[in-house]
Design a protein around this motif. Sequence first.
Motif, PDB file in Angstrom:
ATOM      1  N   ALA B  11      40.010  37.914  43.922  1.00 56.27           N
ATOM      2  CA  ALA B  11      39.421  39.222  43.827  1.00 56.27           C
ATOM      3  C   ALA B  11      38.080  39.021  42.690  1.00 56.27           C
ATOM      4  CB  ALA B  11      40.445  40.294  43.371  1.00 56.27           C
ATOM      5  N   GLY B  12      37.554  37.838  42.868  1.00 55.40           N
ATOM      6  CA  GLY B  12      36.415  37.870  41.977  1.00 55.40           C
ATOM      7  C   GLY B  12      35.173  38.158  42.658  1.00 55.40           C
ATOM      8  N   GLN B  13      33.897  37.761  41.964  1.00 54.42           N
ATOM      9  CA  GLN B  13      32.683  38.215  42.723  1.00 54.42           C
ATOM     10  C   GLN B  13      32.553  37.840  44.247  1.00 54.42           C
ATOM     11  OE1 GLN B  13      32.862  36.376  40.031  1.00 54.42           O
ATOM     12  NE2 GLN B  13      31.214  34.868  39.896  1.00 54.42           N
ATOM     13  N   LEU B  14      33.135  36.517  44.532  1.00 54.34           N
ATOM     14  CA  LEU B  14      32.952  36.114  45.895  1.00 54.34           C
ATOM     15  C   LEU B  14      33.736  37.099  46.882  1.00 54.34           C
ATOM     16  CD1 LEU B  14      33.214  32.368  45.175  1.00 54.34           C
ATOM     17  CD2 LEU B  14      31.215  33.768  45.302  1.00 54.34           C
ATOM     18  N   ALA B  15      34.851  37.383  46.477  1.00 56.01           N
ATOM     19  CA  ALA B  15      35.302  38.550  47.293  1.00 56.01           C
ATOM     20  C   ALA B  15      34.814  39.681  47.396  1.00 56.01           C
ATOM     21  CB  ALA B  15      36.946  38.710  46.869  1.00 56.01           C
ATOM     22  N   ARG B  16      34.369  40.376  46.258  1.00 57.94           N
ATOM     23  CA  ARG B  16      33.426  41.471  46.195  1.00 57.94           C
ATOM     24  C   ARG B  16      32.329  41.174  47.024  1.00 57.94           C
ATOM     25  NH1 ARG B  16      32.468  45.414  41.646  1.00 57.94           N
ATOM     26  NH2 ARG B  16      30.359  46.143  41.528  1.00 57.94           N
ATOM     27  N   MET B  17      31.568  40.431  47.230  1.00 55.89           N
ATOM     28  CA  MET B  17      30.444  40.040  48.050  1.00 55.89           C
ATOM     29  C   MET B  17      30.743  40.223  49.393  1.00 55.89           C
ATOM     30  SD  MET B  17      27.499  38.276  45.495  1.00 55.89           S
ATOM     31  CE  MET B  17      28.639  37.243  44.827  1.00 55.89           C
ATOM     32  N   THR B  18      31.998  39.705  49.733  1.00 57.28           N
ATOM     33  CA  THR B  18      32.373  39.646  51.072  1.00 57.28           C
ATOM     34  C   THR B  18      32.738  41.100  51.674  1.00 57.28           C
ATOM     35  OG1 THR B  18      33.344  37.444  50.404  1.00 57.28           O
ATOM     36  CG2 THR B  18      34.074  38.576  52.619  1.00 57.28           C
TER      37      THR B  18
END
Lengths: 383, 383
Positions: B11-18
Amino acid sequence: MAFPTVGIVGAGQLARMTAPAAAALGVRLRLLAGSPDESAAQVVPDVVLGSPDDLDALRRLADGCDVITFEHEHVPPEHLEALVADGVPVRPGPAALVHAQDKAVMRERLTAAGIPCPRWRVVASADDVAGFAAEAGWPVVLKTARGGYDGRGVWVVGSTAEAVEVLEAAAARGVRVLAEEKVAFVRELAAQVARSPHGQAVAYPVVETVQRQGICREVFAPAPGLAEDAAVAAQEVALRIAGLLDMVGIMAVELFETADGRVLVNELAMRPHNSGHWTIEGAVTSQFEQHLRAVLDLPLGSPAALGPHAVMANVLGGDYPDMYPAYRHILARDPGVKVHMYGKQVRPGRKVGHVTVVGDGPLDGLTERARHAAAYLTGEITE
Amino acid sequence: MAFPTVGIVGAGQLARMTAPAAAALGVRLRLLAGSPDESAAQVVPDVVLGSPDDLDALRRLADGCDVITFEHEHVPPEHLEALVADGVPVRPGPAALVHAQDKAVMRERLTAAGIPCPRWRVVASADDVAGFAAEAGWPVVLKTARGGYDGRGVWVVGSTAEAVEVLEAAAARGVRVLAEEKVAFVRELAAQVARSPHGQAVAYPVVETVQRQGICREVFAPAPGLAEDAAVAAQEVALRIAGLLDMVGIMAVELFETADGRVLVNELAMRPHNSGHWTIEGAVTSQFEQHLRAVLDLPLGSPAALGPHAVMANVLGGDYPDMYPAYRHILARDPGVKVHMYGKQVRPGRKVGHVTVVGDGPLDGLTERARHAAAYLTGEITE
């Protein structure tokens, strides 16, 4: 971190499409939703359940938010005044928003300022309508001053007998009715602007919108063949209205373009608007990001288009409740089409998504691609 | 509606930008997060709290999801095998993902397939390192086979004495160590590809990445001055690896470009990657949307760039915990810069956001704008 929270009254697709902009900006959202299944409530964690008619619900929404804004205008003005009295920043403020809530108030204000509108009059009786028609001609457009959207609350009547039905129904609901001339427009345009509390304003390229049965179906950005001076004139009208009304946020001014090159104001929307969906892919700053920046009094972003053309087509619900097979087909057929689904149950005629095509190819080709994808998803075509 | 749900481990920024890509596609997300404050948990309603080391937590994540995917590789392979045995589609599958989890396994596989890599050897003793250095020369790069990221788990050692410290620490943690030649690269490149379960694959423009102290700081898309045949060769390497490993999803292949124009594989990331953040604004289909489409076996989107150049610069945490004043300044200074904030607490050196500038102006101008915005937000410059 001091990054702010924005409360949005409403949880439909406009709030849903605001969520990506908020995530990128580092801004938190809180929604007022009627149910946890609504379009935006599916994608935003912080949801207050309640009705915009309920002041307590609005206060629960506002608690902890840095600003309250809207994805629709259907909020009682007295509730907004109460929030303002509580010290809540409400943007656009009630004194501006009333011009999107009440078409009679809007017409009075714009006419007084000399902004070109169709001929109009508030009418209460068959005699009023007959008198107006004697000047403006039949048919006459009747509109309820409050509560209409997507073609609802608008009637084109050809006689006083037809008008009486509309007037009686409106009187029963306690709403005023406007008569307007039926403008022989060449096409419809929309000029979208954003304005911040300290008065910074930007204007997007003027677009052409195509309505069918009162519902927006297609948007072409920029409006094809619109002369530079006509585009600037339309932007100036929109910027002038934004300043006149002390508007804060994004505003779409729907316009009629007449055969002699004039533009007349049709309606105002003081929130993200269907005519601006193309900005998600087509402009440096989407209308959704711009609205957040404006209501937060952040510096506005560039409204410049990224390419020479963008074409947006709405996806309406059709006969097939499950769009997923058609969606797979569309993605396979055109790897460049951008599909936006709103997570809404399919009902015939309901806006459930849209598609956008941007690119530097000929406009005809982009239009065919957007139109095909939307029609296939809607179920109007099957190949 | 039959629109699917994707479960993401992390649930870091990569999931945030997904999340924005999922909202547009009409796809629902469920996250496995360590806490409700994590970057992506702030913007996704459906969050399962737990650790990727906990099979029960992974099973709670998977319950009701159509597919499970990842924003990091730190998941025990046996847990993934257990999910597969449960009948859960895990994409990329454990047999592919191990090549991003274990650098020794990756080196063995790529070398066996004849894919150019730096010289390497698994080392367990000072003698092993000395033997490798006798062939490849000092200094030697030592890497733990598992567990490193953003420069952690990588050491450049100039003597067996220095190597012994690394080997002993790794042995205490039970992880293997690789020795690799220190490649005299001209610059670093990244080739990003996506591949779907039925084998459709696409390749993004090859980019140049700039690291400082092992952390990505800037990305230029496409890699400036990279000859067409060299770009195609790098794309072919990445596509070949994706096919070889039966990769599903998006994969970044980090490459060293040497003075004689060869490319050597540095590392693999089988998830959205910092080298692809430019695709949000710069490509028809962002890496995040592409990853969702790939793991759902939807048709892939166009990876084409929208303009001639995109420049991305990471925002690292600096000395000021509150970035909001700097952020306002940056938005005011440059209405065209796209700022992405991750909602993370500022800590010195931590990736807390990024900025992207796209446009058709000269690359130098775009670079200056991106670099200035990132440095100002980071606090490295104050005007």
